[in-house]
Enzyme design. Structure first.
Site, PDB file in Angstrom:
ATOM      1  N   THR A 160       1.457 -18.215   7.881  1.00 24.92           N
ATOM      2  CA  THR A 160       1.465 -18.662   9.275  1.00 24.92           C
ATOM      3  C   THR A 160       2.079 -17.638  10.208  1.00 24.92           C
ATOM      4  O   THR A 160       1.683 -17.517  11.362  1.00 24.92           O
ATOM      5  CB  THR A 160       2.222 -20.005   9.386  1.00 24.92           C
ATOM      6  N   THR A 220       4.884 -19.994   3.930  1.00 25.98           N
ATOM      7  CA  THR A 220       6.118 -20.685   3.542  1.00 25.98           C
ATOM      8  C   THR A 220       5.965 -21.579   2.320  1.00 25.98           C
ATOM      9  O   THR A 220       6.949 -21.835   1.626  1.00 25.98           O
ATOM     10  CB  THR A 220       6.659 -21.520   4.711  1.00 25.98           C
ATOM     11  N   ASP A 221       4.757 -22.070   2.034  1.00 25.14           N
ATOM     12  CA  ASP A 221       4.615 -23.078   0.992  1.00 25.14           C
ATOM     13  C   ASP A 221       5.007 -22.575  -0.396  1.00 25.14           C
ATOM     14  O   ASP A 221       5.547 -23.329  -1.200  1.00 25.14           O
ATOM     15  CB  ASP A 221       3.179 -23.613   0.952  1.00 25.14           C
ATOM     16  N   LYS A 227      11.993 -24.770   0.037  1.00 24.91           N
ATOM     17  CA  LYS A 227      11.468 -25.392   1.252  1.00 24.91           C
ATOM     18  C   LYS A 227      11.676 -26.895   1.135  1.00 24.91           C
ATOM     19  O   LYS A 227      11.106 -27.546   0.257  1.00 24.91           O
ATOM     20  CB  LYS A 227       9.989 -25.055   1.424  1.00 24.91           C
TER      21      LYS A 227
END
Length: 414
Positions: free
Chosen positions: A84, A160-161, A237
């Site tokens: 992202t 980020t995942d 996360k």
């Protein structure tokens, strides 16, 4: 004049009026992108559409700003993998797509100028859910090459995942004399609430610091005030969309970066620039599995992985590291077949201790390896790395119990 895709329109339906961009639709709904960036679907039979403005015939491409080299600034390599932070909304489809190169990132975040000189390199351009062990190896080799060629620090842009998996993998594969910083964003640059600029600036501050570790730098709060510096083997996360989604688990962060001053305040000890000699150990065994135990679950999953060519298994058990007693013989079958089985916990905090209850002691007798206080995903990546270094089961056990990159904290009494 009839409205077409990408035109600005007003849609009235059941007494409510909406304005936005008319989007493509493959269903019986009219899809409208609202001004806030979100898409809504409206039943076609109830939609009255009024054209407000015709679409632009050409969508202008972003103008790249030439990157200027400045004397007396450190040299930072930005390695782009997608995600992202390197994405924008494609207004023709409404989807967030990875389409920025590393040069695009510099042009999109002018605040980076003056912190360092940047060498930019696209390693791959994927969404992080498509990450795989072979990509970690490719990335580790690229990082090693950049440091050998004189980079004073590395920034890796990443979705980020799965960023925590990549951070852990690099932590085991690379001994580094300079900072290696993974950074991403929860929201794309097109959104007013995007966290990409602040995260990138804080990452650059860490990449030019004396923190010679693999770390993750992301928002520390929902405000634009500071970013945490998380150790690469200690971060997870913890929220799907909040800007402060990343937290250090079972350990405090290395420190934080004040924004916009870029002042770094450290909290815990860390490896400093020059303490480690650059080394690359990039062999991984990808055929490892992470199995989550649930109440009442049969052992079929464990049985399948034990008999399907998997070289190592991590079990995410309950509490102190438990599974049903029905699983114990299957663990024994796996370890007897030379497949190491590592027991971790699905609890967020704490450490595995299989010596407290009978089931745990039986699990240990069956040959399982306690995963200490490692996060299950970190234990999985570490097992891949350990099996890439040795196939000797006693050596595997020894390495899994040894803290290689800060993934295991000293045990304290329960």
């Amino acid at each position: 004049m009839q409205a077409e895709e990408y035109d600005k329109v007003r849609i009235e339906s059941e007494g409510v009026s909406y304005e936005g961009t008319l989007m493509p639709s493959q269903t019986d709904k009219v899809v409208l992108k609202l001004k806030n960036g979100y898409n809504i679907g409206i039943k076609r039979e109830s939609a009255s559409i009024t054209l407000l403005e015709k679409k632009e015939e050409k969508i202008p491409k972003p103008v790249l700003i030439p990157v200027k080299k400045q004397k007396d600034l450190p040299s930072i390599s930005i390695l782009s993998t997608g995600g992202t932070i390197a994405s924008r909304i494609d207004y023709r489809t409404g989807a967030v797509t990875s389409q920025f190169s590393a040069e695009d990132i510099l042009s999109a975040i002018p605040q980076l100028e003056g912190i360092a000189n940047y060498n930019c390199r696209m390693i791959y351009n994927i969404l992080s859910e498509n990450m795989r062990p072979s990509y970690w190896v490719e990335l580790a080799r690229a990082v090693h090459e950049e440091i050998k060629n004189g980079a004073d620090g590395i920034i890796i842009t990443h979705g980020t995942d799965t960023m925590t998996y990549t951070a852990a993998a690099l932590s085991f594969m690379i001994k580094t004399p300079v900072p290696i910083v993974l950074v991403g964003s929860q929201r794309s640059a097109d959104r007013p609430s995007s966290d990409n600029a602040m995260n990138a600036v804080c990452a650059a501050a860490v990449a030019t610091s004396d923190i010679a570790e693999i770390c993750v730098v992301m928002h520390g709060s929902t405000s634009d005030d500071f970013c945490y510096i998380h150790r690469g083997t200690r971060v997870r996360k913890m929220h799907t969309s909040r800007r402060d989604a990343f937290q250090s688990i079972n350990s405090g962060p290395i420190g934080h970066v004040e924004y916009p001053s870029r002042e770094i305040k450290t909290i815990s000890t860390y490896a400093r620039q020059g303490e480690n000699k650059l080394a690359l150990h990039d062999k991984l065994e990808p055929k490892c599995a992470l199995i989550k135990y649930a109440a009442g679950a049969s052992g079929e999953s464990l049985l399948f992985h034990s008999g399907s060519g998997y070289k190592g298994i991590v079990i995410e058990g309950t509490g102190l590291g438990h599974v049903s007693t029905e699983w114990v013989p299957l663990i024994r079958n796996a370890t007897d077949a030379g497949i190491p089985v590592v027991m971790t916990s699905q609890c967020i905090n704490g450490r595995v201790c299989d010596r407290v209850y009978d089931t745990g002691r039986d699990i240990l007798k069956a040959g399982a390896i306690e995963g200490e206080d490692m996060l299950p995903e970190v234990a999985l990546v570490k097992l891949m790395w350990v099996l890439g270094q040795t196939s000797d089961l006693e050596k595997v056990r020894e390495l899994m119990h040894t803290s290689i990159a800060g993934e295991i904290m000293q045990s304290i009494s329960l």
